[in-house]
Enzyme design. Structure first.
Site, short mmCIF file in Angstrom:
data_model
loop_
_atom_site.label_atom_id
_atom_site.label_comp_id
_atom_site.label_asym_id
_atom_site.label_seq_id
_atom_site.Cartn_x
_atom_site.Cartn_y
_atom_site.Cartn_z
N ASP A 178 51.20 -3.49 64.72
CA ASP A 178 51.91 -4.60 64.08
C ASP A 178 52.77 -5.33 65.12
OD1 ASP A 178 51.11 -3.71 61.27
OD2 ASP A 178 52.06 -1.93 62.10
N HIS A 230 54.24 0.17 57.48
CA HIS A 230 52.95 -0.35 57.94
C HIS A 230 52.15 -0.75 56.70
CE1 HIS A 230 49.25 -1.01 60.05
NE2 HIS A 230 48.64 -0.18 59.24
P1 NAI Z 1 37.01 6.08 60.00
O1 NAI Z 1 36.67 6.25 58.55
O2 NAI Z 1 36.04 5.42 60.90
O3 NAI Z 1 37.29 7.52 60.62
C1 NAI Z 1 38.11 8.47 60.01
C2 NAI Z 1 37.62 9.83 60.41
O4 NAI Z 1 38.54 10.80 59.93
C3 NAI Z 1 36.25 10.18 59.84
O5 NAI Z 1 35.38 10.57 60.89
C4 NAI Z 1 36.55 11.35 58.90
O6 NAI Z 1 35.51 12.30 58.87
C5 NAI Z 1 37.81 11.93 59.55
N1 NAI Z 1 38.61 12.76 58.65
C6 NAI Z 1 38.83 12.62 57.33
N2 NAI Z 1 39.58 13.63 56.87
C7 NAI Z 1 39.85 14.42 57.92
C8 NAI Z 1 40.58 15.62 58.07
N3 NAI Z 1 41.16 16.21 57.03
N4 NAI Z 1 40.68 16.14 59.30
C9 NAI Z 1 40.07 15.57 60.36
N5 NAI Z 1 39.36 14.44 60.27
C10 NAI Z 1 39.25 13.87 59.07
O7 NAI Z 1 38.43 5.38 60.03
P2 NAI Z 1 39.15 4.64 61.24
O8 NAI Z 1 38.76 3.23 61.26
O9 NAI Z 1 38.97 5.45 62.47
O10 NAI Z 1 40.67 4.69 60.75
C11 NAI Z 1 41.36 5.90 60.63
C12 NAI Z 1 42.68 5.69 59.90
O11 NAI Z 1 43.54 4.86 60.63
C13 NAI Z 1 42.54 5.02 58.52
O12 NAI Z 1 43.41 5.69 57.62
C14 NAI Z 1 43.05 3.62 58.76
O13 NAI Z 1 43.57 3.04 57.59
C15 NAI Z 1 44.14 3.91 59.76
N6 NAI Z 1 44.59 2.76 60.55
C16 NAI Z 1 45.95 2.66 60.83
C17 NAI Z 1 46.45 1.64 61.58
C18 NAI Z 1 47.93 1.55 61.86
O14 NAI Z 1 48.34 0.53 62.42
N7 NAI Z 1 48.77 2.52 61.53
C19 NAI Z 1 45.56 0.60 62.11
C20 NAI Z 1 44.17 0.79 61.81
C21 NAI Z 1 43.72 1.84 61.06
#
Ligand code: NAI
Length: 328
Positions: free
Chosen positions: A159, A187
């Site tokens: 952000d 966030h």
């Molecule tokens: P994604 O869906 O591509 O990957 C998430 C991964 O986490 C998947 O491979 C899934 O199998 C794994 N996962 C789920 N539960 C798990 C657990 N208990 N232990 C270990 N791994 C687990 O999602 P992406 O795009 O990589 O985003 C990840 C997170 O980051 C989302 O929650 C998204 O909203 C968040 N995010 C936060 C931002 C911020 O600024 N704080 C910015 C962008 C994304």
């Protein structure tokens, strides 16, 4: 040569994981003289995909990468870890209520907090990226009573970087010309990017812009809704920019923020600026000696006050909701 640092990344097979791991292994997380041991945590169904990423990491022949281990079990994944990047989270599915989302994430961040408490290194530092990041950080922290509370942080740096880029573009200056920008609060769409304290070439961000309508109707919503705009355009959520922000946050935490500037970080409130103590909220923050410190004594005008309060109110509601579920 320096001792290797152990870095655990959860959600390693996901989009952000794919953008993040290579940068960590190349030395961008900690610095180019610090060897890294990677520990990847995934759910069992995604372990094989994580193995594919690990093969590619190997194929980069990164000089600093000492080892890669993959786990589907939190206790093992966090054993001895110095830096924990909690990226994997449960996304909101259609029709899911907020309480259900918080509960589903409690099922992830509670055991991860416990595992960090039980087995991480004494100097462990935790950055929560997975959403809702601030409240997930609070849940993990609540289950790690032996780890100093300040070691749990939530990612607000994306952000912050988005706000920097938008302001630089508006003023036709370089991002290097802007200091002391702050994104306050959660966030989420309620976050408040503040340019009143920002410094731009000898004046404030607000004076340099001198356009209240742009500030209210363009800048603030553009920064707050940037994530949605990226999903709309790319057909997938921000991943490389999120990974970049995670790198920035941890690099600064470990190595310090530059003199005369600050960044935005989701850190436990000490009660500053009327933010209830303990909430993990975004503040202007500097890092000194490996610790985040909230910048004190800024004057908050009425316009900013209202917006900070609204975002902090949302964080308080999230905390109440997870307290009701027995998660904090
Ligand atoms: P994604 O869906 O591509 O990957 C998430 C991964 O986490 C998947 O491979 C899934 O199998 C794994 N996962 C789920 N539960 C798990 C657990 N208990 N232990 C270990 N791994 C687990 O999602 P992406 O795009 O990589 O985003 C990840 C997170 O980051 C989302 O929650 C998204 O909203 C968040 N995010 C936060 C931002 C911020 O600024 N704080 C910015 C962008 C994304």
């Amino acid at each position: 040569a320096q001792q290797p640092v152990t870095v655990t990344v959860t959600g390693a097979a996901g989009q952000i994981g794919y953008a993040l791991l290579f940068r960590i292994a190349s030395g961008q997380l900690l610095g180019s003289d610090t060897p890294v041991r990677l520990r990847l945590l995934e759910i069992p169904q995604a372990v094989h995909a994580a193995e594919g990423t690990a093969m590619e990491l190997e194929d980069c022949a990164f000089p600093l990468l000492r080892s890669i281990d993959i786990f589907d079990n939190a206790s093992e994944a966090f054993s001895g870890t110095n830096i924990a990047l909690l990226v994997g989270a449960r996304p909101r599915s259609q029709g899911m209520e907020r309480a259900d989302l918080l509960e589903a994430n409690g099922g992830i961040f509670k055991p991860q907090g416990e595992a960090i408490n039980a087995g991480a290194a004494d100097d462990v530092r935790v950055l929560v990226v997975g959403n809702p990041a601030n409240t997930n950080a609070l849940i993990a922290q609540a289950h790690a009573p032996d780890v100093p509370a300040e070691r749990f942080t939530a990612m607000m740096r994306l952000d912050h970087n988005r706000a920097l880029a938008q302001l630089a573009k508006k003023l036709n200056v370089s991002v290097n010309d802007i200091r002391k920008l702050t994104v306050w609060g959660n966030h989420s769409a309620s976050q408040y990017p503040d340019i009143f304290h920002a410094e731009v070439n000898g004046t404030t961000g607000a004076k340099a812009v001198d356009d209240q309508a742009w500030l209210e109707n363009d800048f603030i919503p553009t920064v707050a809704k940037r994530g949605a705009a990226i999903i709309e355009a790319r057909g997938a959520s921000s991943a490389a920019s999120a990974a970049n922000a995670a790198i920035d946050h941890v690099y600064d935490w470990v190595n310090g923020t530059p003199e005369g500037d600050w960044v935005s970080a989701g850190v436990p409130s000490d009660g500053s600026y009327g933010v209830p103590e303990g909430l993990i909220s975004s503040f202007p923050a500097v890092s000194r000696g490996g610790r985040w410190e909230i910048v004190q004594g800024l004057e908050i005008d009425e316009f900013s006050r209202e917006r900070i309060d609204a975002s902090v109110r949302e964080l308080s509601e999230e905390r109440e909701a997870v307290a009701k579920l027995g998660l904090v």
